[in-house]
Write a protein that holds these residues in place. Sequence first.
Motif: not given
Length: 329
Positions: A2-3, A5-6, A19, A45, A48
């Motif tokens: 997942s990102t 954005e998702q 964020s 999520y 990173s």
Amino acid sequence: MSTLEQVAHRAGCSIATASRVLNSNGPVSDEMVRRVRRAAAELRYRASGRLPTTARRRPIIGVLIPSITNPVFAASLSGIQNRMLLAGHSVLIAQSNYDPAQEVDAVASLLQERPTGLLLTVCDPEKSLALSAALPPTVLLGNMPTARFAAAVATNNFLAGKELTEHLLLRGHRRILFISGHFGSSDRARLRYQGHLKAMEEAGLAPFDALQIPFIDSYDQLDLHPISILQPTAIIASNDLLALGVMGQLRRMGLSIPRDVSVAGFDGIAIGRMMDPQLTTVEIPDATMGGVAASLLLDMAENAAAPRHVTAAFRLRCGGTVRDINAPA
């Protein structure tokens, strides 16, 4: 995988807002924090971060306590670390030395490590400036919840103070002196004294003013000259370490415990059971409270669970440091 954005799309907010929530670096409403963290949990999520994968460290939980040398907080830390070990989190510890001003710097230092969440024992949650900043998921440990910080694990210190005083009253004590660290340094001590006052009021007795001393000074040279004036038959100390210091000073003054003066405390630390006679105290499950607070924080941080208040039970442990004045000689 997942990102961000998702996560933002599922939470119904901008990427910037998502964020800020996940990095704890800006003002966001409590409702939005829960929505973003719930979305992140559902999508599994994981940010990173700024470090390469090979250098990435374990997630961190920040813990603030008043004193690392007090067995009470050592027990809490044990419960916290055991729970976090199972969850794969590291624990970063800071202490305030019972100083509201140091709390601010201590929490700021913890935040620099970008913790998943915070477990905080503050002097007074209603006044602490450390709680005025934007914080990640936070659980108060030992403090009562506030309007902003509803997540808390604590015992009912008011009721504990009341019940301990009633225990002394039932044994004929009417002149009871409460000795404590400064109330501005510990809302737990203040609440225990307020419970003491309530019991005295219900008994129709005029209480003494509390004798307040610094928490972190050495207890082996306590100034107990007021007792020669007040002549209490019993002393309640706001914690067991202080109670043991009081007992030592009374003996140096040539007084016997409990024949001349009875003594009682709070916390139920192990050393109190090793004394002769054993200390009368209110046992509080500090290690259990630490583990419960850690579990609650993980649930809030990783599963977007709603904050809640957990009340831990206390238990009066009758030792040999309290004399029954009513008993025949």
